[in-house]
Write a protein that holds these residues in place. Structure first.
Motif, PDB file in Angstrom:
ATOM      1  N   ARG A   3       3.601  -5.330  -9.859  1.00 19.00           N
ATOM      2  CA  ARG A   3       2.509  -4.569 -10.461  1.00 19.00           C
ATOM      3  C   ARG A   3       2.617  -3.097 -10.068  1.00 19.00           C
ATOM      4  NH1 ARG A   3      -2.565  -5.936  -9.237  1.00 19.00           N
ATOM      5  NH2 ARG A   3      -2.025  -6.315  -7.086  1.00 19.00           N
ATOM      6  N   GLN A   4       3.840  -2.615  -9.970  1.00 21.77           N
ATOM      7  CA  GLN A   4       4.066  -1.209  -9.632  1.00 21.77           C
ATOM      8  C   GLN A   4       3.349  -0.321 -10.639  1.00 21.77           C
ATOM      9  OE1 GLN A   4       8.239  -2.966  -8.857  1.00 21.77           O
ATOM     10  NE2 GLN A   4       8.449  -0.851  -9.461  1.00 21.77           N
ATOM     11  N   THR A   5       2.857   0.802 -10.141  1.00 21.52           N
ATOM     12  CA  THR A   5       2.129   1.721 -11.002  1.00 21.52           C
ATOM     13  C   THR A   5       2.259   3.126 -10.455  1.00 21.52           C
ATOM     14  OG1 THR A   5       0.043   2.021 -12.170  1.00 21.52           O
ATOM     15  CG2 THR A   5      -0.123   1.476  -9.835  1.00 21.52           C
ATOM     16  N   ALA A   6       1.678   4.073 -11.141  1.00 25.80           N
ATOM     17  CA  ALA A   6       1.626   5.461 -10.679  1.00 25.80           C
ATOM     18  C   ALA A   6       0.402   6.108 -11.304  1.00 25.80           C
ATOM     19  CB  ALA A   6       2.890   6.213 -11.077  1.00 25.80           C
ATOM     20  N   GLY A   7      -0.086   7.135 -10.640  1.00 26.88           N
ATOM     21  CA  GLY A   7      -1.246   7.841 -11.158  1.00 26.88           C
ATOM     22  C   GLY A   7      -1.366   9.216 -10.541  1.00 26.88           C
ATOM     23  N   LEU A   8      -2.330   9.963 -11.055  1.00 28.61           N
ATOM     24  CA  LEU A   8      -2.585  11.326 -10.596  1.00 28.61           C
ATOM     25  C   LEU A   8      -3.954  11.392  -9.933  1.00 28.61           C
ATOM     26  CD1 LEU A   8      -1.471  13.227 -13.812  1.00 28.61           C
ATOM     27  CD2 LEU A   8      -0.081  12.731 -11.790  1.00 28.61           C
ATOM     28  N   ARG A   9      -3.970  11.906  -8.724  1.00 19.35           N
ATOM     29  CA  ARG A   9      -5.227  12.244  -8.061  1.00 19.35           C
ATOM     30  C   ARG A   9      -5.244  13.762  -7.962  1.00 19.35           C
ATOM     31  NH1 ARG A   9      -9.495  10.649  -5.228  1.00 19.35           N
ATOM     32  NH2 ARG A   9     -10.299  12.115  -3.681  1.00 19.35           N
ATOM     33  N   HIS A  10      -6.076  14.378  -8.756  1.00 16.83           N
ATOM     34  CA  HIS A  10      -6.143  15.838  -8.834  1.00 16.83           C
ATOM     35  C   HIS A  10      -4.733  16.370  -9.119  1.00 16.83           C
ATOM     36  CE1 HIS A  10     -10.148  15.064  -7.436  1.00 16.83           C
ATOM     37  NE2 HIS A  10      -9.759  14.754  -6.212  1.00 16.83           N
ATOM     38  N   GLN A  11      -4.102  17.028  -8.137  1.00 13.96           N
ATOM     39  CA  GLN A  11      -2.765  17.592  -8.350  1.00 13.96           C
ATOM     40  C   GLN A  11      -1.708  16.856  -7.525  1.00 13.96           C
ATOM     41  OE1 GLN A  11      -4.016  21.829  -7.730  1.00 13.96           O
ATOM     42  NE2 GLN A  11      -2.875  22.067  -9.640  1.00 13.96           N
ATOM     43  N   THR A  12      -1.915  15.569  -7.333  1.00 18.41           N
ATOM     44  CA  THR A  12      -0.985  14.747  -6.569  1.00 18.41           C
ATOM     45  C   THR A  12      -0.527  13.572  -7.420  1.00 18.41           C
ATOM     46  OG1 THR A  12      -2.058  15.327  -4.471  1.00 18.41           O
ATOM     47  CG2 THR A  12      -0.731  13.317  -4.489  1.00 18.41           C
ATOM     48  N   LEU A  13       0.778  13.353  -7.437  1.00 14.50           N
ATOM     49  CA  LEU A  13       1.367  12.192  -8.094  1.00 14.50           C
ATOM     50  C   LEU A  13       1.536  11.099  -7.041  1.00 14.50           C
ATOM     51  CD1 LEU A  13       2.837  10.714 -10.426  1.00 14.50           C
ATOM     52  CD2 LEU A  13       4.934  11.915  -9.701  1.00 14.50           C
ATOM     53  N   ILE A  14       1.003   9.909  -7.336  1.00 18.89           N
ATOM     54  CA  ILE A  14       1.119   8.756  -6.439  1.00 18.89           C
ATOM     55  C   ILE A  14       1.959   7.708  -7.159  1.00 18.89           C
ATOM     56  CG2 ILE A  14      -0.108   6.930  -5.201  1.00 18.89           C
ATOM     57  CD1 ILE A  14      -2.605   8.803  -5.251  1.00 18.89           C
ATOM     58  N   ILE A  15       3.023   7.259  -6.503  1.00 16.96           N
ATOM     59  CA  ILE A  15       3.927   6.263  -7.079  1.00 16.96           C
ATOM     60  C   ILE A  15       3.963   5.047  -6.163  1.00 16.96           C
ATOM     61  CG2 ILE A  15       6.284   5.751  -7.835  1.00 16.96           C
ATOM     62  CD1 ILE A  15       6.722   8.795  -8.136  1.00 16.96           C
ATOM     63  N   ASN A  16       3.691   3.861  -6.713  1.00 15.18           N
ATOM     64  CA  ASN A  16       3.761   2.605  -5.966  1.00 15.18           C
ATOM     65  C   ASN A  16       5.115   1.953  -6.177  1.00 15.18           C
ATOM     66  OD1 ASN A  16       0.352   1.521  -6.772  1.00 15.18           O
ATOM     67  ND2 ASN A  16       1.047   3.001  -5.290  1.00 15.18           N
ATOM     68  N   ASP A  59      15.630   5.806  -8.167  1.00 14.40           N
ATOM     69  CA  ASP A  59      16.713   6.340  -9.002  1.00 14.40           C
ATOM     70  C   ASP A  59      16.286   6.386 -10.472  1.00 14.40           C
ATOM     71  OD1 ASP A  59      18.456   6.687  -6.847  1.00 14.40           O
ATOM     72  OD2 ASP A  59      19.709   4.959  -7.338  1.00 14.40           O
ATOM     73  N   ALA A  60      15.513   5.405 -10.903  1.00 11.56           N
ATOM     74  CA  ALA A  60      15.092   5.333 -12.305  1.00 11.56           C
ATOM     75  C   ALA A  60      14.035   6.381 -12.639  1.00 11.56           C
ATOM     76  CB  ALA A  60      14.564   3.933 -12.628  1.00 11.56           C
ATOM     77  N   VAL A  61      13.023   6.551 -11.777  1.00 14.99           N
ATOM     78  CA  VAL A  61      11.891   7.407 -12.142  1.00 14.99           C
ATOM     79  C   VAL A  61      11.950   8.822 -11.585  1.00 14.99           C
ATOM     80  CG1 VAL A  61      10.342   5.425 -12.432  1.00 14.99           C
ATOM     81  CG2 VAL A  61      10.369   6.651 -10.236  1.00 14.99           C
ATOM     82  N   PHE A  62      12.721   9.044 -10.535  1.00 15.19           N
ATOM     83  CA  PHE A  62      12.662  10.358  -9.888  1.00 15.19           C
ATOM     84  C   PHE A  62      13.093  11.521 -10.780  1.00 15.19           C
ATOM     85  CE2 PHE A  62      13.239  13.791  -6.898  1.00 15.19           C
ATOM     86  CZ  PHE A  62      12.126  13.637  -6.084  1.00 15.19           C
ATOM     87  N   PRO A  63      13.994  11.335 -11.760  1.00 18.61           N
ATOM     88  CA  PRO A  63      14.327  12.477 -12.617  1.00 18.61           C
ATOM     89  C   PRO A  63      13.101  13.129 -13.275  1.00 18.61           C
ATOM     90  CG  PRO A  63      15.993  10.800 -12.886  1.00 18.61           C
ATOM     91  CD  PRO A  63      14.896  10.197 -12.029  1.00 18.61           C
ATOM     92  N   ALA A  64      12.013  12.406 -13.468  1.00 20.68           N
ATOM     93  CA  ALA A  64      10.796  12.964 -14.070  1.00 20.68           C
ATOM     94  C   ALA A  64       9.845  13.563 -13.035  1.00 20.68           C
ATOM     95  CB  ALA A  64      10.065  11.887 -14.862  1.00 20.68           C
ATOM     96  N   VAL A  65      10.030  13.253 -11.767  1.00 22.76           N
ATOM     97  CA  VAL A  65       9.065  13.657 -10.741  1.00 22.76           C
ATOM     98  C   VAL A  65       8.999  15.172 -10.543  1.00 22.76           C
ATOM     99  CG1 VAL A  65       8.512  13.485  -8.260  1.00 22.76           C
ATOM    100  CG2 VAL A  65       9.027  11.418  -9.588  1.00 22.76           C
ATOM    101  N   PRO A  66      10.112  15.891 -10.373  1.00 19.70           N
ATOM    102  CA  PRO A  66       9.990  17.338 -10.152  1.00 19.70           C
ATOM    103  C   PRO A  66       9.248  18.058 -11.275  1.00 19.70           C
ATOM    104  CG  PRO A  66      12.164  16.610  -9.490  1.00 19.70           C
ATOM    105  CD  PRO A  66      11.500  15.447 -10.188  1.00 19.70           C
ATOM    106  N   TYR A  67       9.509  17.682 -12.526  1.00 16.03           N
ATOM    107  CA  TYR A  67       8.819  18.336 -13.638  1.00 16.03           C
ATOM    108  C   TYR A  67       7.338  17.985 -13.641  1.00 16.03           C
ATOM    109  CZ  TYR A  67       7.800  19.977 -18.368  1.00 16.03           C
ATOM    110  OH  TYR A  67       7.248  20.613 -19.450  1.00 16.03           O
ATOM    111  N   CYS A  68       6.999  16.754 -13.293  1.00 16.78           N
ATOM    112  CA  CYS A  68       5.593  16.360 -13.191  1.00 16.78           C
ATOM    113  C   CYS A  68       4.891  17.233 -12.146  1.00 16.78           C
ATOM    114  CB  CYS A  68       5.482  14.881 -12.824  1.00 16.78           C
ATOM    115  SG  CYS A  68       3.786  14.261 -12.732  1.00 16.78           S
ATOM    116  N   ILE A  69       5.530  17.435 -11.007  1.00 16.68           N
ATOM    117  CA  ILE A  69       4.965  18.276  -9.949  1.00 16.68           C
ATOM    118  C   ILE A  69       4.852  19.721 -10.440  1.00 16.68           C
ATOM    119  CG2 ILE A  69       5.260  19.102  -7.570  1.00 16.68           C
ATOM    120  CD1 ILE A  69       4.666  16.054  -7.766  1.00 16.68           C
ATOM    121  N   ASP A  70       5.866  20.196 -11.188  1.00 19.11           N
ATOM    122  CA  ASP A  70       5.798  21.548 -11.783  1.00 19.11           C
ATOM    123  C   ASP A  70       4.565  21.696 -12.660  1.00 19.11           C
ATOM    124  OD1 ASP A  70       8.343  21.997 -10.694  1.00 19.11           O
ATOM    125  OD2 ASP A  70       9.377  21.978 -12.642  1.00 19.11           O
ATOM    126  N   LEU A  71       4.305  20.697 -13.505  1.00 18.41           N
ATOM    127  CA  LEU A  71       3.187  20.762 -14.440  1.00 18.41           C
ATOM    128  C   LEU A  71       1.838  20.830 -13.732  1.00 18.41           C
ATOM    129  CD1 LEU A  71       4.443  18.245 -17.146  1.00 18.41           C
ATOM    130  CD2 LEU A  71       4.241  20.736 -17.383  1.00 18.41           C
TER     131      LEU A  71
END
Length: 183
Positions: free
Chosen positions: A125-138, A151-163
């Motif tokens: 039941r892995q998930t992810a969400g945003l708390r204010h300006q924080t990305l939380i990944i389970n 390896d699968a999801v991290f390519p999107a993480v830096p841009y998410c943090i940029d946004l």
């Protein structure tokens, strides 16, 4: 903030191991260090881990995620353990309770990746969400699965943090290539 000033920030990254047994010292936490090692392989920009090992108690998980996001200023929190169907696996519920918005694509991609290796990935039941300006990944609890999922999801993480105007995460592109749109 500009990209240049964000690039100079030290990224504080929360790492949370959710495990009843590891939290009381019944066995060594190997999952949290696996996350730290993976992020060390990926990131070339300065970052600092903020690590917690806690029991699988929903109120405690929620309080820890809130502390890391709101008081410790972690713009990324990566958690491990507590994502299965067992009665004590309540991390997804805790994550959803503290997030403003959910990011279902992360969980979908992690399950798709894990299904390449084990048929029981469908139980995750892995998930992810945003708390204010924080990305939380389970993430799952096994170190090998942690690396496969990151390896699968991290390519999107830096841009998410940029946004979210967070610190600019630079990566060793020989290890992981982040996606950022061309300007």
């Amino acid at each position: 903030m500009t990209q240049a000033s964000n690039a100079q920030q030290v990224a504080r990254i929360g790492i949370v191991t959710v495990s009843d047994r590891a939290s009381v010292g019944a066995y060594e936490d190997i999952s949290g260090p696996a996350i730290k090692d993976t992020l060390s392989d990926y990131l070339t920009s300065p970052w600092e881990p903020v690590h917690r090992v806690i029991a699988d108690e929903q109120a405690l998980i929620e309080a820890t995620l809130i502390e890391l996001a709101d008081q410790e200023d972690c713009r990324l929190i990566v958690t491990t353990g507590g994502t299965g169907p067992a009665k004590r696996d309540v991390k997804p519920e805790a994550t959803e309770a503290v997030c403003d918005r959910m990011m279902p694509g992360f969980g979908e991609l992690m399950r798709m990746e894990s299904l390449k290796y084990v048929p029981t990935a469908i139980l995750s039941r892995q998930t992810a969400g945003l708390r204010h300006q924080t990305l939380i990944i389970n993430l799952p609890g096994k170190p090998k699965a942690i690396r496969q999922c990151l390896d699968a999801v991290f390519p999107a993480v830096p841009y998410c943090i940029d946004l979210m105007d967070g610190p600019y995460l630079e990566c060793d592109e020989a290890v992981i290539k982040p996606f950022r749109p061309k300007k």
